[in-house]
Design an enzyme around this catalytic site. Structure first.
Site, PDB file in Angstrom:
ATOM      1  N   ASP A 159       7.411   2.083  -1.804  1.00 33.11           N
ATOM      2  CA  ASP A 159       7.124   1.163  -0.468  1.00 33.11           C
ATOM      3  C   ASP A 159       5.748   2.593   0.860  1.00 33.11           C
ATOM      4  OD1 ASP A 159       7.399  -0.168   1.707  1.00 33.11           O
ATOM      5  OD2 ASP A 159       9.540   0.543   1.891  1.00 33.11           O
ATOM      6  N   HIS A 175      -2.624   1.022  -1.175  1.00 31.31           N
ATOM      7  CA  HIS A 175      -2.499   0.429  -2.575  1.00 31.31           C
ATOM      8  C   HIS A 175      -3.107   1.004  -3.753  1.00 31.31           C
ATOM      9  CE1 HIS A 175       0.241  -2.358  -1.169  1.00 31.31           C
ATOM     10  NE2 HIS A 175      -0.691  -3.009  -0.608  1.00 31.31           N
ATOM     11  N   LEU A 198       9.514   7.214 -23.347  1.00 34.10           N
ATOM     12  CA  LEU A 198       9.763   6.502 -21.829  1.00 34.10           C
ATOM     13  C   LEU A 198       9.796   5.042 -21.795  1.00 34.10           C
ATOM     14  CD1 LEU A 198      10.544   7.140 -18.895  1.00 34.10           C
ATOM     15  CD2 LEU A 198       7.435   6.894 -18.830  1.00 34.10           C
TER      16      LEU A 198
HETATM   17  C1  FPP Z   1       4.937  -1.326  -0.353  1.00 37.87           C
HETATM   18  O1  FPP Z   1       4.408  -0.803   0.292  1.00 37.87           O
HETATM   19  C2  FPP Z   1       4.446  -1.247  -1.887  1.00 37.87           C
HETATM   20  C3  FPP Z   1       4.152  -2.470  -2.471  1.00 37.87           C
HETATM   21  C4  FPP Z   1       4.271  -4.049  -2.473  1.00 37.87           C
HETATM   22  C5  FPP Z   1       3.192  -2.692  -3.202  1.00 37.87           C
HETATM   23  C6  FPP Z   1       3.212  -1.456  -4.903  1.00 37.87           C
HETATM   24  C7  FPP Z   1       1.997  -1.200  -5.535  1.00 37.87           C
HETATM   25  C8  FPP Z   1       1.600  -0.685  -5.612  1.00 37.87           C
HETATM   26  C9  FPP Z   1       1.723   0.703  -5.628  1.00 37.87           C
HETATM   27  C10 FPP Z   1      -0.143  -1.075  -7.114  1.00 37.87           C
HETATM   28  C11 FPP Z   1       0.421  -0.523  -7.891  1.00 37.87           C
HETATM   29  C12 FPP Z   1       1.362  -0.856  -8.714  1.00 37.87           C
HETATM   30  C13 FPP Z   1       0.854  -0.861 -10.135  1.00 37.87           C
HETATM   31  C14 FPP Z   1       1.883  -0.984 -10.729  1.00 37.87           C
HETATM   32  C15 FPP Z   1      -0.314  -1.023 -11.148  1.00 37.87           C
HETATM   33  P1  FPP Z   1       4.083  -1.874   1.477  1.00 37.87           P
HETATM   34  O2  FPP Z   1       2.776  -2.358   1.460  1.00 37.87           O
HETATM   35  O3  FPP Z   1       4.779  -3.054   1.831  1.00 37.87           O
HETATM   36  O4  FPP Z   1       3.141  -0.507   2.749  1.00 37.87           O
HETATM   37  P2  FPP Z   1       4.173  -0.556   4.101  1.00 37.87           P
HETATM   38  O5  FPP Z   1       5.504  -1.168   4.025  1.00 37.87           O
HETATM   39  O6  FPP Z   1       3.964   0.962   4.896  1.00 37.87           O
HETATM   40  O7  FPP Z   1       3.310  -1.687   4.358  1.00 37.87           O
END
Ligand code: FPP
Length: 262
Positions: A40, A57, A151
């Protein structure tokens, strides 16, 4: 510090004393079998830098690479990462598209290295709702790494804990309806076998960066006895030393599973 952890340090973090200190307190015998992470804070990371959310991201995907390597080297058995929830479809189409592209790029770019390091890829979630191209890459990644013994990197995509439980109930109900299963024979193991995580141990340690302290529909069934570890750091800033700190903290916990302290 054990020889094994010294090797880990030298390989991934260089040879300064600072790293040795980080590893010094870790017990190689009590490394969690399954670590789950809610990745997150990507959006907030970008926002803090005046950048559009996609940059967060991208930086999150970069952070994941080092964490996978560290988890593997520490001897963690399973690393489950929450990459996209069943609720994330509510985000703007451009953000969803970018995330799908990041997953696809990740598979293209990482699969060889993951495979070479003995890592097995697995996906949890309703992957049949993803694009045919991404589905094909997922199927290929799972197939080509299926025999690896290191893993297990379990990526939760289009995953929701309640949806997973609902799916399991449907599958079990179908077995009952067909006569393959008697209702009285349904036990906790039956339910675990019908989860996406069938065959994997339950998470021992669940990490959530970015300040919020909730499960957000992640591994509702499996996290029954997980130890939680929270940090205010946003996911793109999460580094191997944070994972090591979480594992060290985990090793200090008294896990009683409803029983009494030893
Ligand atoms: C939550 O942060 C994150 C996500 C919804 C996406 C997670 C994805 C990645 C880390 C990209 C890489 C993943 C792979 C498997 C290659 P948010 O966008 O909700 O953050 P915020 O709460 O600060 O808005």
């Amino acid at each position: 510090m054990s020889r094994c952890l010294t090797t880990v340090w030298k390989k991934w973090f260089g040879k300064t004393d600072n790293g040795s200190k980080l590893y010094a307190g870790l017990d190689p015998v009590r490394v969690p079998r399954h670590v789950a992470i809610i990745m997150d804070g990507n959006g907030r990371w970008a926002q803090k830098r005046g950048l559009p959310r996609p940059f967060g991201h991208r930086a999150g995907a970069e952070a994941l690479r080092a964490i996978v390597r560290t988890a593997a080297e520490l001897g963690v058995g399973v690393l489950t990462t929450y990459a996209f929830s069943t609720e994330n479809w509510k985000r703007p189409a451009e953000e969803v598209d970018l995330l799908m592209k990041l997953f696809s790029d990740y598979l293209d770019n990482e699969i060889d290295e993951l495979g070479a390091n003995g890592i097995r890829l697995r996906f949890s979630g309703q992957t049949d709702a993803l694009s045919p191209g991404l589905r094909a890459k997922i199927a290929q990644a799972e197939a080509t790494t299926a025999a690896n013994g290191g893993l297990v990197l379990n990526i939760a995509v289009n995953y929701g804990g309640r949806a997973e439980i609902t799916r399991a109930v449907r599958l079990i109900a179908a077995d009952v309806a067909s006569g393959a299963l008697a209702p009285g024979d349904i036990d906790e193991a039956t339910i675990s076998r019908h989860m996406y995580t069938a065959g994997l141990p339950d998470p021992d340690l669940l990490i959530r960066p970015a300040g919020d302290q909730r499960l957000s529909n992640f591994l509702l069934w499996q996290a029954a006895y997980a130890e939680f570890w929270f940090t205010d750091i946003n996911w793109p800033d999460f580094r191997p030393e944070h994972l090591i700190a979480a594992v060290a903290d985990f090793q200090r916990r008294d896990r009683r599973f409803g029983g009494l302290t030893r």
